[in-house]
Motif scaffolding. Sequence first.
Motif, PDB file in Angstrom:
ATOM      1  N   LEU A 162      46.754 -27.476 -52.206  1.00  0.00           N
ATOM      2  CA  LEU A 162      46.469 -25.918 -52.360  1.00  0.00           C
ATOM      3  C   LEU A 162      47.114 -25.222 -51.310  1.00  0.00           C
ATOM      4  O   LEU A 162      47.439 -23.935 -51.202  1.00  0.00           O
ATOM      5  CB  LEU A 162      45.088 -25.732 -52.001  1.00  0.00           C
ATOM      6  CG  LEU A 162      43.890 -26.499 -52.888  1.00  0.00           C
ATOM      7  CD1 LEU A 162      42.532 -26.265 -52.698  1.00  0.00           C
ATOM      8  CD2 LEU A 162      44.506 -26.178 -54.541  1.00  0.00           C
ATOM      9  N   ALA A 163      47.645 -25.766 -49.986  1.00  0.00           N
ATOM     10  CA  ALA A 163      48.364 -25.289 -49.100  1.00  0.00           C
ATOM     11  C   ALA A 163      49.448 -24.267 -49.595  1.00  0.00           C
ATOM     12  O   ALA A 163      49.687 -23.205 -49.081  1.00  0.00           O
ATOM     13  CB  ALA A 163      48.858 -26.336 -48.061  1.00  0.00           C
ATOM     14  N   ARG A 164      50.031 -24.652 -50.509  1.00  0.00           N
ATOM     15  CA  ARG A 164      51.569 -23.835 -50.964  1.00  0.00           C
ATOM     16  C   ARG A 164      50.824 -22.704 -51.344  1.00  0.00           C
ATOM     17  O   ARG A 164      51.748 -21.713 -51.477  1.00  0.00           O
ATOM     18  CB  ARG A 164      52.069 -24.525 -51.970  1.00  0.00           C
ATOM     19  CG  ARG A 164      51.222 -24.604 -53.312  1.00  0.00           C
ATOM     20  CD  ARG A 164      51.705 -25.589 -54.445  1.00  0.00           C
ATOM     21  NE  ARG A 164      51.650 -26.991 -54.041  1.00  0.00           N
ATOM     22  CZ  ARG A 164      52.098 -28.142 -54.635  1.00  0.00           C
ATOM     23  NH1 ARG A 164      53.121 -28.006 -55.571  1.00  0.00           N
ATOM     24  NH2 ARG A 164      51.736 -29.309 -54.243  1.00  0.00           N
ATOM     25  N   PHE A 165      49.817 -22.250 -51.963  1.00  0.00           N
ATOM     26  CA  PHE A 165      49.189 -20.866 -52.296  1.00  0.00           C
ATOM     27  C   PHE A 165      48.684 -20.167 -51.151  1.00  0.00           C
ATOM     28  O   PHE A 165      48.388 -18.903 -51.362  1.00  0.00           O
ATOM     29  CB  PHE A 165      48.170 -21.082 -53.364  1.00  0.00           C
ATOM     30  CG  PHE A 165      48.531 -22.135 -54.630  1.00  0.00           C
ATOM     31  CD1 PHE A 165      48.066 -23.340 -54.679  1.00  0.00           C
ATOM     32  CD2 PHE A 165      49.658 -21.709 -55.390  1.00  0.00           C
ATOM     33  CE1 PHE A 165      48.299 -24.170 -55.803  1.00  0.00           C
ATOM     34  CE2 PHE A 165      49.989 -22.723 -56.410  1.00  0.00           C
ATOM     35  CZ  PHE A 165      49.513 -23.775 -56.496  1.00  0.00           C
ATOM     36  N   ILE A 166      48.476 -20.915 -50.155  1.00  0.00           N
ATOM     37  CA  ILE A 166      47.528 -20.228 -49.068  1.00  0.00           C
ATOM     38  C   ILE A 166      48.693 -19.631 -47.798  1.00  0.00           C
ATOM     39  O   ILE A 166      48.522 -18.687 -47.458  1.00  0.00           O
ATOM     40  CB  ILE A 166      46.546 -21.153 -48.389  1.00  0.00           C
ATOM     41  CG1 ILE A 166      45.565 -21.714 -49.402  1.00  0.00           C
ATOM     42  CG2 ILE A 166      45.809 -20.554 -47.324  1.00  0.00           C
ATOM     43  CD1 ILE A 166      44.783 -22.853 -49.279  1.00  0.00           C
ATOM     44  N   GLU A 167      49.429 -20.694 -47.500  1.00  0.00           N
ATOM     45  CA  GLU A 167      50.131 -20.286 -46.285  1.00  0.00           C
ATOM     46  C   GLU A 167      51.477 -19.288 -46.783  1.00  0.00           C
ATOM     47  O   GLU A 167      51.979 -19.363 -47.892  1.00  0.00           O
ATOM     48  CB  GLU A 167      50.867 -21.678 -45.886  1.00  0.00           C
ATOM     49  CG  GLU A 167      49.836 -22.421 -45.401  1.00  0.00           C
ATOM     50  CD  GLU A 167      50.352 -23.803 -44.589  1.00  0.00           C
ATOM     51  OE1 GLU A 167      51.686 -24.194 -45.031  1.00  0.00           O
ATOM     52  OE2 GLU A 167      49.681 -24.529 -43.949  1.00  0.00           O
TER      53      GLU A 167
END
Length: 394
Positions: free
Chosen positions: A89-94
């Motif tokens: 999920l980190a790729r969609f948040i940062e």
Amino acid sequence: MTSQTIRQVRAYTLRGGGADYHDQSDGHWIDDHISTPMSKYPEYRQSRRSFGINVLGTLVVEVEASDGTVGFAVTTGGEPGAFIVEKHLARFIEGARVTDVEKIWDQMYQSTLYYGRKGIVLNTLSAVDLALWDLMGKLREEPVHQLLGGAVRNELQFYATGARPDLAKQMGFIGGKLPLQHGPAEGEEGLRRNLEKLAHMREQVGPDFWLMYDCWMSLDLNYATRLAHAAADFRLKWIEEALPPDDYWGYAALRKNMPAGMMVSTGEHEATRWGFRLLLEMGCCDIIQPDVNWCGGLTELVKISALADAHGALVVPHGSSVYSYHFVITRHNSPFAEFLMMAPKADEVVPSFNPLLLDEPIPQQGRMSVNQLDKPGFGVRLNPECMLERPYSH
Ligand SMILES: C[C@H](O)[C@H](O)[C@@H](O)[C@@H](O)C(=O)O
Ligand SMILES: [Mg+2]
């Protein structure tokens, strides 16, 4: 505020209490011979920990804005949840704007559809979403209930879930929800003991105090129907999660055969607007009980709640501390909230996610003023004495 982007997302784990509130020690009412789908196996009947109700542990998600402000939220998810945050999920948040909750939600949901849809993935997605709402509130210096359109009443009223509805009445709660202790595998003797317990509590609390039974997915349609009709003599207000979450057909049949005036509730193990659409359109229940830490977070609960409102159903979120309080106080079709009695003997009001959250508000005489929710975001802090671990990074 709108220019702020998300610099980093971090996922931590914790054992013992916290958001995984079933992760308790021996002697706690919440693990004392409670009826579950595993109760058909005698070796797993006494303790839900014996079959692993607490294997996941708590997941803590932090989102840090470009100015260093940090929002966070918690859920049941532990290491698997931490892996999903850090590795997927980190790729969609940062790099996204803090306010882009709709786009981030959609990318998290669509990108995990091949292995998610409900359960641990939605728990994890919920924690990210709630952390973003916490961050938005902190950056805007507003409590989340203000971001949701504001309180529609000055206080919340609570029913208490726990082994002691008699004590809950003395503490000012509007009702008491008992865990059902005996399921079909314990036959007529078990059914008799369930009814004896209810009769005793009705005697203790008088005729008007709400009494409910929480069956935690453990019954079949015939047993649930017989229990409901026998419990009508003791004015049971609703029968909760009587059947497995996927048995929409069973719930629809149960609700058609209920005693006049008794309600059916379910939904704490359901997720997303699509799951709740099925419950509502099939006429499964009178009250839906999404857990905002499990159903898709606040961005999804707003959608679920509007759907329920159109169906004339009440939305009483499963006990999820401040994450549901800020929502319930802003919705007309959420007239009361659940409070989980986390004291081992259910004889004291302690914070739901004890000891993880500092400043976690608790009901006073069964009620909570909106003033108790007036800090920015969800108004809670992580307890620095809780030993968080970060098992993965990216
Ligand atoms: C008391 C129930 O067995 C569960 O432990 C509880 O968490 C949940 O079902 C609830 O409605 O509070
Ligand atoms: Mg329940």
